[in-house]
Design a protein around this motif. Structure first.
Motif, mmCIF file in Angstrom:
data_model
loop_
_atom_site.group_PDB
_atom_site.id
_atom_site.type_symbol
_atom_site.label_atom_id
_atom_site.label_comp_id
_atom_site.label_asym_id
_atom_site.label_seq_id
_atom_site.Cartn_x
_atom_site.Cartn_y
_atom_site.Cartn_z
ATOM 1 N N ASN A 2 7.451 9.952 -2.010
ATOM 2 C CA ASN A 2 6.313 9.886 -3.116
ATOM 3 C C ASN A 2 5.247 10.649 -3.099
ATOM 4 O OD1 ASN A 2 8.044 7.854 -4.558
ATOM 5 N ND2 ASN A 2 7.328 6.392 -3.303
ATOM 6 N N HIS A 5 -1.518 8.507 -3.389
ATOM 7 C CA HIS A 5 -1.562 7.105 -5.023
ATOM 8 C C HIS A 5 -3.123 7.756 -5.611
ATOM 9 C CE1 HIS A 5 0.225 4.652 -1.655
ATOM 10 N NE2 HIS A 5 1.142 5.185 -2.064
ATOM 11 N N ALA A 88 -0.423 4.136 -10.257
ATOM 12 C CA ALA A 88 0.753 5.677 -9.910
ATOM 13 C C ALA A 88 0.148 7.313 -10.083
ATOM 14 C CB ALA A 88 2.025 5.016 -10.833
ATOM 15 N N SER A 89 0.382 7.616 -9.585
ATOM 16 C CA SER A 89 0.047 9.172 -9.209
ATOM 17 C C SER A 89 0.687 10.113 -10.424
ATOM 18 C CB SER A 89 0.619 10.079 -7.700
ATOM 19 O OG SER A 89 1.748 9.786 -7.454
ATOM 20 N N TYR A 93 6.029 7.026 -11.901
ATOM 21 C CA TYR A 93 6.244 6.431 -11.107
ATOM 22 C C TYR A 93 5.946 4.933 -11.460
ATOM 23 C CZ TYR A 93 7.610 9.938 -8.030
ATOM 24 O OH TYR A 93 7.586 11.568 -7.328
ATOM 25 N N ARG A 98 10.286 3.490 -13.747
ATOM 26 C CA ARG A 98 11.631 3.235 -12.481
ATOM 27 C C ARG A 98 12.345 2.726 -12.971
ATOM 28 N NH1 ARG A 98 13.075 5.357 -10.239
ATOM 29 N NH2 ARG A 98 13.823 4.368 -8.740
ATOM 30 N N ASP A 245 2.867 3.703 -5.860
ATOM 31 C CA ASP A 245 3.857 4.658 -6.164
ATOM 32 C C ASP A 245 4.877 3.179 -5.860
ATOM 33 O OD1 ASP A 245 3.081 6.483 -7.576
ATOM 34 O OD2 ASP A 245 3.337 7.841 -6.109
ATOM 35 N N ASP A 249 7.407 1.349 -7.352
ATOM 36 C CA ASP A 249 8.571 0.896 -7.268
ATOM 37 C C ASP A 249 9.791 -0.410 -6.954
ATOM 38 O OD1 ASP A 249 11.547 3.004 -6.801
ATOM 39 O OD2 ASP A 249 11.242 2.184 -4.658
#
Length: 274
Positions: A2, A5, A88-89, A93, A98, A245, A249
């Motif tokens: 991933n 962040h 989330a980046s 994400y 997700r 992230d 998830d």
């Protein structure tokens, strides 16, 4: 792997309220939580949580039957910044993105849409007012309503929150949608506020009284840190509030698992009648 962040920003990401917190108090709290979290074990499911925390006690009949029949399914993710995906980046994400990917992988023949209706900084009353304008028109089969965190940070009385939530649930049910409530995130900025326990109890009582499932995000996230699945620094962003992230998830994986368990129950019932 991933991406790092970092919060992404968009037109619907209003900055949430900044709690008046002592930096020293936050640091002490975060270190205290980290000290109780053992390192994650090799091969251990970082997203794992007890079924008692993830099971949807009340059924999602409409959603389950549509998935079981591989029909189209529209889910609206309603809430504030942790629905929008702050922390989330990248947008993909966020937990709604997700969740969509996970459900589509399980039901590739079904037309599954997960619409992100998160607005950063909103209180429960503001979110409830958006239902008529921004949710009903999408004709959702399921609405996942993440609620309560900003109200805690702004010291809104739990009874005010639950009154708005009950009104929103009634409106969504009238439109034929299944509803899941999602409670607070387990984060240092939340734990610093004395009303978070009262809000947790109020949301639990509201879900039970109105007969809708409650996804116990607070308890699940606490379990992740308590059993070494994730350190607080991996689960919560540098602002001590928003998810990352990794935790988005895992949240999506647990939610999809809860929905799929309900679908299997519905499928078994249909098969037994046939």
């Amino acid at each position: 792997m991933n991406p790092p962040h970092s919060a992404f920003h968009g037109r619907r990401s209003r900055r949430g309220p900044t709690p008046a917190l002592s930096l020293l108090g936050l640091a002490v709290l975060a270190l205290g939580v980290l000290a109780t979290s053992a390192p994650a074990r090799a091969g251990h499911d970082r997203c794992g949580a007890p079924a008692a925390l993830t099971a949807l006690i009340d059924p999602l009949p409409h959603t389950a039957l549509r998935l079981a029949a591989a029909k189209s399914l529209t889910i609206v993710a309603l809430g504030s910044s942790s629905t929008y995906g702050t922390g989330a980046s990248r947008p993909e994400y966020s937990y709604p993105s997700r969740l969509a990917a996970l459900l589509r992988s399980r039901y590739p023949a079904a037309d599954i849409k997960v619409l992100n209706r998160g607005v950063g900084g909103e209180l429960a009353g503001q979110t409830a007012k958006r239902i008529a304008a921004e949710v009903i028109g999408d004709k959702p089969d399921l609405v996942i309503w993440q609620v309560g965190t900003n109200d805690v940070l702004q010291d809104v009385a739990p009874q005010v929150v639950t009154a708005n939530v009950r009104a929103g649930i009634a409106e969504l049910r009238k439109a034929g949608a299944d509803v899941v409530l999602m409670d607070l995130q387990y984060a240092p900025a939340v734990l610093m506020h004395p009303r978070y326990r009262a809000m947790e109890r109020a949301l639990r009582a509201t879900a039970r009284g109105d007969g809708v499932p409650l996804f116990q995000r607070f308890a699940v996230m606490h379990d992740w840190t308590a059993h070494g699945n994730m350190k607080m620094s991996a689960m919560i962003a540098a602002d001590h509030l928003h998810m990352t992230d990794e935790s988005y998830d895992c949240l999506a994986r647990q939610l999809s698992g809860s929905i799929l368990r309900d679908t299997r129950i519905a499928t078994d019932k249909v098969a037994s009648k046939g």
